[in-house]
Design a protein around this motif. Sequence first.
Motif, PDB file in Angstrom:
ATOM      1  N   GLY A  72       0.781  -1.232   0.000  1.00 53.55           N
ATOM      2  CA  GLY A  72       0.000   0.000   0.000  1.00 53.55           C
ATOM      3  C   GLY A  72       0.807   1.274   0.000  1.00 53.55           C
ATOM      4  N   ASN A  95      -3.665  -7.769  -0.950  1.00 54.30           N
ATOM      5  CA  ASN A  95      -3.036  -6.937   0.076  1.00 54.30           C
ATOM      6  C   ASN A  95      -1.713  -7.579   0.499  1.00 54.30           C
ATOM      7  OD1 ASN A  95      -2.359  -5.498   2.395  1.00 54.30           O
ATOM      8  ND2 ASN A  95      -4.363  -5.742   3.365  1.00 54.30           N
ATOM      9  N   GLY A 119      -5.033  -2.785   3.130  1.00 50.37           N
ATOM     10  CA  GLY A 119      -6.320  -3.046   2.497  1.00 50.37           C
ATOM     11  C   GLY A 119      -7.006  -1.765   2.054  1.00 50.37           C
ATOM     12  N   PHE A 132      -4.633 -11.825   1.165  1.00 46.50           N
ATOM     13  CA  PHE A 132      -3.522 -11.208   1.866  1.00 46.50           C
ATOM     14  C   PHE A 132      -2.320 -12.129   1.790  1.00 46.50           C
ATOM     15  CE2 PHE A 132      -0.926 -10.799   5.711  1.00 46.50           C
ATOM     16  CZ  PHE A 132      -0.567  -9.465   5.615  1.00 46.50           C
TER      17      PHE A 132
END
Length: 140
Positions: A72, A95, A119, A132
Amino acid sequence: MPVHRHLVAAVALLLSAVSVTGQNAKQMAITLDDLPFGYARNLTTAQRREAVGRVLATLRKYDITAAMFVVGSGINDQNRDFVDAVAAAGHTIGNHSFSHRDFGTMSVEDYAIDIQRGGEAITPWLKGTHFFRYPLLRQG
């Protein structure tokens, strides 16, 4: 050989290995970590964009759908289109945390927050089941 060529060569080799004619159909999960390729700091944004294009072209050539795990904190205005292109090509966005830290070195609270932030960073691209992958493949 530059990093992006290693990545494309590895994907092509793997895909050629699974496309052997005359054998029963088998399934394999193809995943790529660390999108938008933050580990390739020695590459320019244009070179990274080209690498993403080559990977997508190779996957398309072999009619392969992959899951690509995004860090991210690595998403920014210069590379958001990498993730857009991957999602538009029909690949799953997953993620890979926000910070890509070793979860074995974090408190449980910080661990949970990092996953949540990762996320949130990829929310625009999430569809269906959310996946994930632990950074460094360490579960903490």
